[in-house]
Structures are given as structure tokens and as C-alpha cells.
Write an enzyme that holds these catalytic residues in place. Sequence first.
Site, PDB file in Angstrom:
ATOM      1  N   ASP A 103      58.862  32.490  11.518  1.00  0.00           N
ATOM      2  CA  ASP A 103      59.093  32.907  10.135  1.00  0.00           C
ATOM      3  C   ASP A 103      58.521  31.823   9.214  1.00  0.00           C
ATOM      4  OD1 ASP A 103      60.269  34.504   8.041  1.00  0.00           O
ATOM      5  OD2 ASP A 103      61.839  35.048   9.456  1.00  0.00           O
ATOM      6  N   GLU A 260      56.219  40.210   4.219  1.00  0.00           N
ATOM      7  CA  GLU A 260      57.394  40.969   3.789  1.00  0.00           C
ATOM      8  C   GLU A 260      57.282  41.180   2.291  1.00  0.00           C
ATOM      9  OE1 GLU A 260      62.250  40.572   3.429  1.00  0.00           O
ATOM     10  OE2 GLU A 260      60.901  38.918   2.980  1.00  0.00           O
TER      11      GLU A 260
END
Length: 562
Positions: A103, A260
Site C-alpha cells: 500500500d 484508489e
Amino acid sequence: MDRIYPTRQWYKELVVYQIWPRSFCDGNADGIGDIKGVISKIDYIKQLGANAIWFSPLYKSPQKDYGYDISDYRDIAPEYGTLEEFKQLLALAHEKGLKIIMDLVVNHTSDQHQWFLESRKSKDNPYHDYYFWRAGKKGGKKPPNNWLSTFPGPAWQYDEHLNEYYLHLFAVEQPDLNMDNPRVREEVKNIMRFWLDMGVDGFREDVITFISKKEGLPNGFPLPAARGIEQYVNGPHIHEYLGEFRKEVLDRYTCMTVGEAPMMTPKVALRYIEEGENQQLNMMFHFQHMEADCLFISWIRRPFNLRKLKKVYDNWQTKLYGKAWNALYLENHDQPRIISRYGDECYRAESGKLLATMYLCQSGTPFIYQGQEIGMTNIRLPELDMYVDISTINTYKLFRKLHFKHETIMKIAKEASRDNARTPMQWSAGKNAGFTQADKAWFHINPNYTEVNVEAQLEDPDSLLNYYRKLLALRKENPVFVYGDFKMHYRRSKKLFVYERNFEGEKLLVICVFSDEPVRFRTTGGLKLAGAELLLSNYTVDNPGEDDFLTKPYETRVYLFR
């Protein structure tokens, strides 16, 4: 005109298993999930049919937002393990054919990151411009603009020592980085190189479309939350900065990226992910398909609307086909459990299989969140002090300011809170659901673990877990699952979601029944089921070649025409 099929790429054939490390598996008996726990479950992930793991943040963090507030991008949080243990995990994963995705959280840092601690020492500190420090209005008494945080509350925090405010689009402990500063972008590139040089295979890029703010930070439209979002979503320099990251770093490695992006549409997504020399990301996570039972966010509840869901999928599948690549998901650490939302807990296994079929038979790279494959459901905690998610707590405060009753807010929280997705993984019917040998897990365990757990489902050939395994095996064996086009049937039906996929002379027909009552299904477009192979179903089908039949509750079937 010849049909334009998608180009074949390694990342398009991945099945990614998402791990939220705190709740996956505890390997050292301290009640918190960790790297040792992940190592102990590598074979489980491989046997599921996944060939990649995405880790929610493992980095050092005060854990105010459970890892999305990073204090050191080059080290592992001590509660999860050490950098050496991570390297062991990375080597083991690669040995077993699993890619590792990290991430990348660079819209903001923790307020305990060394950059921020330096930035608040003085206005002439070289790190001061790493963040958005601004003088207040009206003599410093009011914030620089009217923006509000996406974690409801103010977007500005006053610092008495500097007599300035800093911007935080999320929690007060998550100050936003100033990506307009070339030194900040250089730091981001060095973070990417650090992990890519170690051998990781790519990044999921957290709220990446927020990193470029409009010059001057102008006031936003007067919304009750996330006010100002139009001033930074898909901001003025976003494509320039992502292009810089790609050309100077990512293109030099064999790696993949998935962004995202709240408020994303296919048209806007193509500006980021359309294949070609200007492509900046490989895929994009959007939220539109997660709005079939709500208005924008899960806290504004609406009845589930299948037609709304189908329209979203049709849009993304058809508008990206042959141009860009979809990222497929139904659950993650930010979303309540999907069976509790779009399925039916009274038909947990049947509706779980239906939902798996619905999205795993579409074109794109699928992501599966820990526990989704066994049908974990919302825990629905009854008291506010039982919740730990900062977004839930801040949203509760906002709703109280808007004069909602405590009882009303708690009723919503039971369905909408992110904590529903963050309960410990249910490995067995034993102590603490097999998650930890400690006396107590770090967070509440769903009481249904005695029935819903991995151990029980491994032994049951008809379980949801084994259904996921079969479906993922079929996806791997048949390119039509991955690369086929998308054509909707029963477009206006409120109960049937039926679509076909076509690729190199093969056709899939996917039938999904969103109802606990019988629905009449008839084939359309001249299709004859007698000429097809029934690859998969969640019930025993006595006459698979019948073109006209009454369905069972949450029935799903997948047919292959050769």
C-alpha cells in the site's frame, strides 16, 4: 470491423488476496495479527487460487487510522514484525509463485513522521513546505478556507507555536503532503524505489487522485462533509505527477499499480489507465458499485437496488473493454461485509456463492478480502465505545451535530462502520476463532465464528470456501473469464443479473438471481442451454439444458458454449 480484444499482461491474470494485517493471523500470541501469522497461512492463500497478496499498510505507524497514518515508510510496525521478517515473507511468497503488492499512502503522513515534526518547528524549516501550512483568516482566528475533512470534522488544525494551520483531508493526525513541492515528489519516488529494489511487485495507491490541490486552496461548495473535495479530486497537476512517477520509477521495474479513487467514473478513469504511452496506472479502484444500497457512502442508507448495480457494472465493463483494465472487488478494509449488504444472511452460503460468481466472472483483475471467501458477515457492535475506527467515531459526532438521535446513529453504524470488515479472521471454532493463542484478541470476534470458519469449510466440499476455489480454478483454466467482452441480458430486471462473455469463439453465460423467491428464467437471444456445459452452480441442477425454469433462492449458474 475486427473486435479489439484486450492485450494479455501478467497483472491481468492475477487474483489478489488482500490482507489487513492486524486482523489476519497472530503468530506470536500477543493478540495482534503479524507477519509470522501471514507466513503460517501462505499455503492457504496459494491453495485458494490467489497468486498475489496486497498488504494494507505494514509500515511504522501510531495506528490512529490503523496504518494509513505512516511515521516511517521504510520500516515495519513493530507489532507486525521486523523488516527482516518481511524480507523472509517476500522470499517465501515469490518461491510459491505469489506476487506482493504494498500500500502506497502518499496523500498524507502521520503527524509523528519526522518530516512533519520538523515542519512544525519553524516557518523557515526546510520541511515546512512538505505540508500545507497556512495563516488563518481574521487575524488567525479562522481556518484558511472552509474545507472539511472526509473523516467528518474540520480539515484544518491550528498550531499555536507557529500561529498557522495545517491541512488534513482525513484525521487530524494525518497531515496532507504538498505534492507541488518537487522535494516531496522526490521522496515519494525514493520510497517506491526502496520497496521495488527489495523485490515487491507493485503498489495499491491510496486516494491517489487527491494528491494535487487547486492553487490557492479556494473555498469549496458548502457540503456537510468533505467540503472542498472538488478543489482536489483529479487536481490540476495529477496527471503530470503520476506520469513523473511512472517514467522516472515504475517503468524501470516489472511492477503493477492500482489507484484508489473516490468519485471516479469510467470516462475519468480512462485518463489515468487507458493503455498507451500516456498511461499512468494499470488499474483503478472506484466506488460506484458499492453504492447500490447507499447514497455515495455506506452511512446514507438506501434499499439495495440491483438495477443500479447492473448499470455500474455494464458501464465499467463495456467502456473500458479493449482500452483499459478493470479492478474487481466486493470487499475491503473500508467496506462492510458484502453478504450483509447485497446478499442475505439467512442464505449466507447461497448468496455468498452468487456474489462471488457475479463479480469473479467479469473482466478485470479480482481482489478478494480476507474472510470474504468464507462468508464473514457484519458484527454489528451495539455500543459506541466498542468501535475503534476513527472514521466511525467522527461520523457519529457529525450525525449528532446534525441532530440525529444516538439510537438512530447506532442503528446505521451497525451496518455502515468499517469495523465490520476489521474483526479477526475466523480460522476455526476454537479459542479466539483460531486467530490468536493470546487470552484476548485485539478486537471483538464475530460470535458466528463457531459456524463460519476456515477449518469447517475446508472439510465441506459444498462450502463457500471450496466454491471460491473451484471458481478461481475455472478462471485460470479458461481465458474467456479473464479476457471476454461483456453483454447484458435482462437489463431491466430487478431480480436477475444475467450477462454473457465472448472470447476467441467461446461464450460464457452467467446467471445470478438476487431473490429468495422463485423467479422465471428464460434464455434470450436464441441461446440454447442444451448446447452448453454447466461449469458451476450453487445448487444441484437436474436438467441443466432446460431453457425455461423457476430459480431457487439466490441461485447462480455459469454455462460455457464452445
